[in-house]
Design a protein around this motif. Structure first.
Motif, PDB file in Angstrom:
ATOM      1  N   ALA A 160       0.868  -1.185   0.000  1.00 41.70           N
ATOM      2  CA  ALA A 160       0.000   0.000   0.000  1.00 41.70           C
ATOM      3  C   ALA A 160       0.899   1.228   0.000  1.00 41.70           C
ATOM      4  N   ALA A 161       0.726   2.104  -0.981  1.00 40.81           N
ATOM      5  CA  ALA A 161       1.606   3.263  -1.127  1.00 40.81           C
ATOM      6  C   ALA A 161       0.795   4.546  -1.172  1.00 40.81           C
ATOM      7  N   GLU A 162       1.063   5.442  -0.224  1.00 41.85           N
ATOM      8  CA  GLU A 162       0.488   6.789  -0.287  1.00 41.85           C
ATOM      9  C   GLU A 162       1.383   7.641  -1.170  1.00 41.85           C
ATOM     10  N   ILE A 163       0.798   8.268  -2.182  1.00 38.99           N
ATOM     11  CA  ILE A 163       1.579   8.983  -3.186  1.00 38.99           C
ATOM     12  C   ILE A 163       1.105  10.432  -3.275  1.00 38.99           C
ATOM     13  N   SER A 164       2.028  11.361  -3.123  1.00 38.23           N
ATOM     14  CA  SER A 164       1.692  12.790  -3.163  1.00 38.23           C
ATOM     15  C   SER A 164       1.832  13.342  -4.573  1.00 38.23           C
ATOM     16  N   SER A 165       1.289  14.525  -4.770  1.00 37.12           N
ATOM     17  CA  SER A 165       1.451  15.196  -6.070  1.00 37.12           C
ATOM     18  C   SER A 165       2.922  15.473  -6.356  1.00 37.12           C
ATOM     19  N   PHE A 166       3.702  15.790  -5.315  1.00 40.77           N
ATOM     20  CA  PHE A 166       5.130  16.047  -5.505  1.00 40.77           C
ATOM     21  C   PHE A 166       5.831  14.795  -6.029  1.00 40.77           C
ATOM     22  N   GLN A 167       5.464  13.628  -5.509  1.00 41.28           N
ATOM     23  CA  GLN A 167       6.080  12.376  -5.961  1.00 41.28           C
ATOM     24  C   GLN A 167       5.643  12.010  -7.367  1.00 41.28           C
ATOM     25  N   LEU A 168       4.395  12.332  -7.710  1.00 43.40           N
ATOM     26  CA  LEU A 168       3.894  11.981  -9.034  1.00 43.40           C
ATOM     27  C   LEU A 168       4.471  12.860 -10.133  1.00 43.40           C
ATOM     28  N   GLU A 169       5.003  14.019  -9.779  1.00 47.84           N
ATOM     29  CA  GLU A 169       5.622  14.885 -10.787  1.00 47.84           C
ATOM     30  C   GLU A 169       6.821  14.219 -11.462  1.00 47.84           C
ATOM     31  N   THR A 170       7.446  13.268 -10.786  1.00 49.51           N
ATOM     32  CA  THR A 170       8.718  12.723 -11.272  1.00 49.51           C
ATOM     33  C   THR A 170       8.635  11.243 -11.614  1.00 49.51           C
ATOM     34  N   ILE A 171       7.440  10.728 -11.913  1.00 48.21           N
ATOM     35  CA  ILE A 171       7.355   9.338 -12.359  1.00 48.21           C
ATOM     36  C   ILE A 171       7.601   9.256 -13.863  1.00 48.21           C
ATOM     37  N   HIS A 172       8.020   8.076 -14.298  1.00 49.62           N
ATOM     38  CA  HIS A 172       8.177   7.771 -15.721  1.00 49.62           C
ATOM     39  C   HIS A 172       7.493   6.445 -16.047  1.00 49.62           C
TER      40      HIS A 172
END
Length: 452
Positions: A160-172
């Motif tokens: 289970a992973a809580e994901i913030s907008s800041f973290q999602l900015e840098t996914i590929h």
């Protein structure tokens, strides 16, 4: 990553975990932080192979950037920071810690985002997973970096992973099996500048999903629903507190119901949920949908939800003294979260608010008082702006204090038996505290020190 040279930007928890993951897998690390006063010896003690770590504090020389194959950036660093622009202009790929972890992960990921409710929902999902498989993990923005465990995960392991907008900015390539978008209201506009930018960052959680994956979305939230209707790459699963759905998870006649094309199942009565507020019913609905789509049996889901008592710092009951109930909602770091907290209160309330300025507006929060708030006790950077907003809405029972301890003392002196005292700041904590956790812990300490 073997023999790669990687800049890790940010020497906090996320950066240290990223550096450790890279070192364990054969990379050389340049650990960079703009804070020149960090304790170098303390940082080196985090690593079993410190000889492969180079510390760079203060500024990043251009020759170091040219040496790098990759930069892993901590979520607290803005992507338009000057040194990030220099790295980008040099052609160095930029990943976040979540992307790095995903590169090594072998487990099955349920990823949860949204403006509010992420921590409660992720915690509940994690508890349901652990009831099924003891080796399940809870990671991400909730406090434990994914990178800390990613290279030791196993096929079939539930995460289970809580994901913030800041973290999602840098996914590929980050690709959860089940994603969830709980709600969307304006937040972090000092970082994202506009609501559309913020919402677009949140919706990136679905970017690499396919038709064999699921995205759990809030049917009752118009911003979420509009974006859900535009998704074509993933199967959308709705949850709703307010509407009966053709398929999905919803409330009917006091029960949580799962409806699929050919069958319908009552999961549990709403009265068995122990956490306060309509927003927490929504969090439970989301968790039920997420874990059901991850293959967890309904009996396991039901038993875990019935036993769940919520998370620390989110409408957390602290103490009853002098006939007054004290609640810690330090995680109410934006107006929408604080609205949910005040609506959950069942008695006249003395409300403590204010904090770091994220360029939020407070009109809807003030309007949500609806005669329930007796005093608004304000501290921090935003105190005057909130007071001005309250005045515009006809609320005049505003008190300014210089510290959280003073706020608790004022509330103790002015609360009546039957009242509630609620810390729900509607603002981040960073102007006066290291984190919302520190703010909440201090509030609880001050409350526990009150004499009967």
């Amino acid at each position: 990553m073997k023999d790669k040279k990687v800049i890790v930007a940010g020497a906090g928890k996320s950066g240290v975990s990223s550096a450790g993951l890279l070192l364990r897998n054969g990379a050389d690390v340049i650990l960079f932080d703009q804070n020149e006063s960090l304790d170098k010896e303390a940082l080196f003690r985090n690593f079993g192979s410190p000889e492969r770590v180079e510390l760079c504090l203060g500024s990043m020389p251009m020759e170091k950037i040219r040496e790098a194959d990759l930069m892993v950036i901590s979520p607290g660093i803005a992507l338009d920071a000057p040194f990030v622009n220099r790295v980008r202009d040099a052609g160095v790929p930029i990943w976040g810690e979540i992307e790095l972890a995903a590169h090594f992960n072998k487990g099955r990921v349920a990823a949860i985002t949204g403006t509010n409710g992420k921590t409660t929902t992720t915690t509940l999902v994690g508890e349901i997973f652990k009831a099924l498989k003891k080796d399940s993990l809870v990671v991400g923005n909730i406090g434990t970096p994914f990178a800390q465990f990613a290279d030791s995960t196993q096929p079939g392991q539930l995460i289970a992973a809580e994901i913030s907008s800041f973290q999602l900015e840098t996914i590929h390539d980050f690709h959860p099996e089940v994603s969830a978008v709980l709600n969307l209201t304006p937040d972090h506009l000092n970082r994202h500048y506009t609501f559309e930018n913020y919402a677009a960052a949140k919706m990136r959680i679905t970017e690499n999903q396919t038709k064999s994956d699921f995205c759990v979305m809030n049917y009752d939230d118009p911003e979420v629903r509009a974006r859900a209707e535009a998704l074509t790459n993933v199967e959308v699963v709705y949850f709703s507190r307010l509407s009966e759905l053709r398929t999905g998870v919803y409330v009917r006649d006091g029960y949580i119901v799962i409806r699929e094309t050919e069958r319908e199942t009552n999961v549990l009565p709403i009265s068995d949920i122990r956490i306060l507020g309509d927003h927490n019913i929504e969090n439970v609905l989301a968790a039920v949908a997420i874990t059901y789509k991850m293959g967890v049996p309904i009996s396991v889901i039901r038993d875990t939800v019935e036993a769940f008592r919520g998370v620390e710092h989110r409408i957390e009951f602290v103490r009853k003294t002098g006939g007054v109930d004290y609640f810690n909602d330090s995680k109410g770091t934006n107006p929408d979260a604080a609205i949910k907290a005040i609506r959950a209160m069942r008695s006249p309330t003395l409300l403590i608010g204010g904090g770091y300025n994220k360029n939020s507006t407070y009109d809807e929060w003030i309007e949500a008082f609806e005669g329930k708030v007796r005093y608004l006790v304000l501290l921090g950077e935003t105190a005057q702006a909130i007071a001005d907003c309250a005045k515009l809405h006809g609320f005049s029972q505003v008190v300014f204090v210089d510290s959280l301890e003073e706020a608790v003392k004022f509330c103790k002196d002015h609360a009546r038996p039957g009242d509630s005292v609620l810390l729900s700041p509607a603002c981040a904590s960073w102007d006066m505290f290291k984190s919302y956790e520190e703010r909440g812990d201090l509030f609880k300490q001050y409350v526990m020190q009150l004499e009967e």
